[in-house]
Design an enzyme around this catalytic site. Structure first.
Site, PDB file in Angstrom:
ATOM      1  N   SER A  98       0.831  -1.201   0.000  1.00  0.00           N
ATOM      2  CA  SER A  98       0.000   0.000   0.000  1.00  0.00           C
ATOM      3  C   SER A  98       0.871   1.260   0.000  1.00  0.00           C
ATOM      4  CB  SER A  98      -0.960  -0.048   1.194  1.00  0.00           C
ATOM      5  OG  SER A  98      -1.978   0.929   1.067  1.00  0.00           O
ATOM      6  N   ASP A 194     -10.100  -4.986  -4.059  1.00  0.00           N
ATOM      7  CA  ASP A 194      -9.496  -3.961  -3.207  1.00  0.00           C
ATOM      8  C   ASP A 194     -10.339  -2.691  -3.290  1.00  0.00           C
ATOM      9  OD1 ASP A 194      -7.850  -2.008  -2.017  1.00  0.00           O
ATOM     10  OD2 ASP A 194      -6.019  -3.016  -2.690  1.00  0.00           O
ATOM     11  N   HIS A 224      -7.804  -5.595  -0.007  1.00  0.00           N
ATOM     12  CA  HIS A 224      -6.620  -4.763   0.226  1.00  0.00           C
ATOM     13  C   HIS A 224      -5.625  -5.403   1.186  1.00  0.00           C
ATOM     14  CE1 HIS A 224      -4.329  -1.088   0.004  1.00  0.00           C
ATOM     15  NE2 HIS A 224      -4.325  -0.959   1.316  1.00  0.00           N
TER      16      HIS A 224
END
Length: 251
Positions: A98, A194, A224
């Site tokens: 991320s 996600d 995610h």
């Protein structure tokens, strides 16, 4: 056991370092996450099993490191990561999750001679602009300007406090709006379910970056967190793949 060191900016960073063969694998976590997350711990256990050197750490304002989360910005956390790399010798394979994906891309661009491989997981490239600022309505933008911060709902618990500094400083860190030449084998991983980083971001990154050995893998229905058994094994396979590419001289 957790170790600590003090960065040139006088921030105390907590980390776990596993000895082993190089290149060292370095895990860079996400926004408001910490080094005790599922992916970081799983990869450390894998590294111990295969004898690979491994590092996980907390950015300032995260986990066990010093500072308040709301005081930080992308540049601070980039500096924390590069200070961590200064502690160790030799080439590294970066695994960025991320926000850590965005930071690892910046490191690969800034330290091309150091990065021997790169794996990103739902890389949140330029997310301060494309994820937060673009999504703010007029009232939120006005509040950010007047108060210097705004609360944003989070599916992970308490609202995120997004500061004006985070938004403005993030604009100096863009990778999708500036040339991005990557010096090593790269594997981008992205889940199709996600809701934090859309597939469109992964596709944009894949199309924008310049690299001789670059692949994007989309995992159907992965979210995610990218932390179920199949996703964790895919991360390991991707690390192994970039290491093999380096050893065979394909990159």
């Amino acid at each position: 056991m957790t170790d600590t060191f003090v960065t040139p900016q006088k921030r105390t960073i907590a980390y776990h370092l596993t000895d082993g063969t190089g290149p060292m694998v370095v895990f860079l976590g996400g926004f408001k996450s910490d080094m005790n997350g599922t992916k970081a711990v799983f990869l450390e256990n894998w590294a111990k099993k295969v004898g690979r050197a491994f590092l996980r750490f907390d950015y300032s304002g995260h986990g066990e490191s010093s500072g308040e989360f709301e005081d930080g910005c992308i540049g601070d956390w980039f500096d924390d990561a590069t200070a961590m790399l200064d502690l160790i010798a030799g080439p590294v394979v970066l695994v960025g999750s991320s926000m850590g994906g965005w930071i690892s891309l910046q490191i690969a661009r800034a330290q091309s001679g150091r990065v021997a491989g790169l794996v990103t997981i739902a890389a949140a490239a330029d997310f301060t602009e494309d994820g937060f600022w673009v999504g703010f309505d007029a009232a939120q933008k006005a509040e950010l300007e007047a108060e210097g911060r705004v609360a944003v709902p989070s599916e992970y618990g308490d609202p995120y406090i997004i500061t004006k500094r985070l938004i403005e400083e993030g604009r100096d860190r863009f990778v999708l709006r500036k040339p991005l030449s990557l010096p090593c084998a790269v594997r981008f991983l992205q889940g199709t379910a996600d809701t934090s980083v859309p597939v469109s971001t992964a596709l944009k990154l894949f199309e924008h970056a310049e690299c001789a050995d670059m692949r994007l893998t989309l995992v159907d229905e992965a979210d995610h967190s990218f932390s179920d058994a199949a996703c964790l094994e895919l991360i390991v396979a991707s690390i192994t793949d970039v290491l093999a590419a380096r050893e065979t001289g394909t990159r």
